[in-house]
Design an enzyme around this catalytic site. Structure first.
Site, short mmCIF file in Angstrom:
data_model
loop_
_atom_site.label_atom_id
_atom_site.label_comp_id
_atom_site.label_asym_id
_atom_site.label_seq_id
_atom_site.Cartn_x
_atom_site.Cartn_y
_atom_site.Cartn_z
N TYR A 164 -32.34 76.98 38.75
CA TYR A 164 -33.08 77.95 39.61
C TYR A 164 -31.91 78.84 39.88
CZ TYR A 164 -37.31 75.23 39.13
OH TYR A 164 -38.24 74.52 39.09
N LYS A 219 -33.86 49.75 61.75
CA LYS A 219 -34.41 50.42 61.93
C LYS A 219 -34.72 51.10 60.83
CE LYS A 219 -31.25 53.89 64.49
NZ LYS A 219 -31.56 54.37 64.81
#
Length: 360
Positions: free
Chosen positions: A255, A35
């Site tokens: 950042y 899956k």
């Protein structure tokens, strides 16, 4: 053009990992779980590598249809089952087996007049509290399913283990005992074990096993490495340095300036980020391989780049190879550093990462 971030897939490792599963469950049939685009490795690519298994399992019907359209003829079970009559029509057309886990599905099956066309797994909820019928409802559901003309062959039974990755947790033997007690006196094939069940719980080895993450060379246990389990990783994630620059003591990197340089060092910028699937929340100190040697991640992961401390590699230069995870740097370790599980990392590889297949 040389790719910035790329994943190398060793599909021969898939066959090795299947062999490990078969050694642990020598008498069981193997339903390979592919899956979520083969856990991020590519649905059709992984199905090709699993050609010798007894059946496939997918989460949703569209995954099964892709396999059928690509020419795969093995039995395919849809673990979430059909949602409505339209889904059921597609399952019949594409010869997909279904898990039946709800009364809504049962009511749809009871309206159908087709004869012996659909393979069915009856799912029992033994404690996962997700999909499945409660044990007290199984007898009635089973009798109603037996009256459904559309069902082909014997009804089979499955459950799903909630805590099998923790060998000390008593819930797994409780689930197995409840499953077996509920089905006492019933005929029909049974399936309990996921990857952790296959590798860690012999009592979970029923007629069918459903290995998933272990097929991709990833340990399902937080305390055991894939090496200890004899598994081979299928995916490695790679990039390269695109800049090398000195940073002075006291300067911040990235950042929000979350990392401040404790002393002058050499900083490397790597062309990979969360836009490629590298985990956004990987902590400072997460290992990265530059020229095959470990260096620490510093500062925040950004969309396209990460930064690493190259103090131990003063001769590093732009273009030098970088591995984010591979045979030498397990994806399980990176997941731990990001407070997540390795499933999320391999499933999270994005479309801009070039996929390269190689053999051992």
């Amino acid at each position: 053009m040389t790719p910035a971030a790329y994943a190398v897939l060793n599909t021969e490792a898939v066959a090795h990992n299947v062999a490990v599963a078969r050694r642990h469950a020598p008498t069981a049939k193997l339903m390979a779980v592919i899956k979520a685009n083969g856990y991020g490795h590519g649905l059709l690519r992984i199905a090709d590598a699993l050609a010798g298994v007894d059946a496939f399992a997918v989460a949703r019907g569209d995954e099964g249809i892709r396999l059928r359209n690509a020419g795969f003829t093995q039995p395919i079970t849809v673990l979430e089952g059909f949602r409505n009559g339209e889904d059921l029509d597609a399952f019949l057309q594409q010869r997909l087996d279904t898990v039946v886990h709800s009364f809504q599905q049962l009511e749809i099956l009871e309206t159908r007049v087709e004869t012996e066309q659909l393979g069915v797994w009856l799912k029992i909820d033994t404690g996962m509290n997700r999909l499945g019928f409660r044990p007290a409802d199984v007898a009635g559901v089973y009798q109603r399913l037996r009256q459904c003309r559309i069902i082909a062959g014997p009804i089979r039974f499955m459950t799903h283990l909630a805590n099998a990755d923790d060998k000390a947790d008593p819930k797994t033997p409780e689930q197995i005992a409840l499953f077996n007690a509920t089905l006492e006196g019933y005929a029909g094939e049974r399936s309990i074990a996921n990857s952790a069940g296959v590798l860690g719980w012999q009592e979970a080895l029923a007629d069918w096993v459903r290995p998933g993450v272990m097929l991709y060379g990833i340990s399902p246990f937080p305390e055991l490495t894939r090496r200890e389990l004899g598994l081979q990783p299928v995916m490695g994630l790679y990039s390269q340095l695109i800049a090398v620059k000195p940073v002075r003591q006291g300067e911040t990197v990235g950042y929000s300036g979350t990392w401040r340089c404790p002393e002058a060092t050499l900083l490397g910028v790597v062309a990979v980020g969360y836009g490629d699937g590298y985990p956004r929340y990987a902590k400072t100190g997460t290992p990265v391989l530059v020229n095959g040697r470990r260096v620490p991640l510093i500062g925040r992961v950004s969309m396209d780049m990460i930064t690493v401390d190259l103090a131990s590699q003063p001769d590093a230069k732009p273009g030098d190879p970088v591995a984010l995870w591979n045979e030498a740097l397990p994806v399980e370790e990176i997941a731990h550093c990001a407070d997540t599980i390795p499933y999320t990392l391999v499933c999270g590889i994005t479309q801009r990462v070039q996929i390269i297949e190689r053999e051992n």
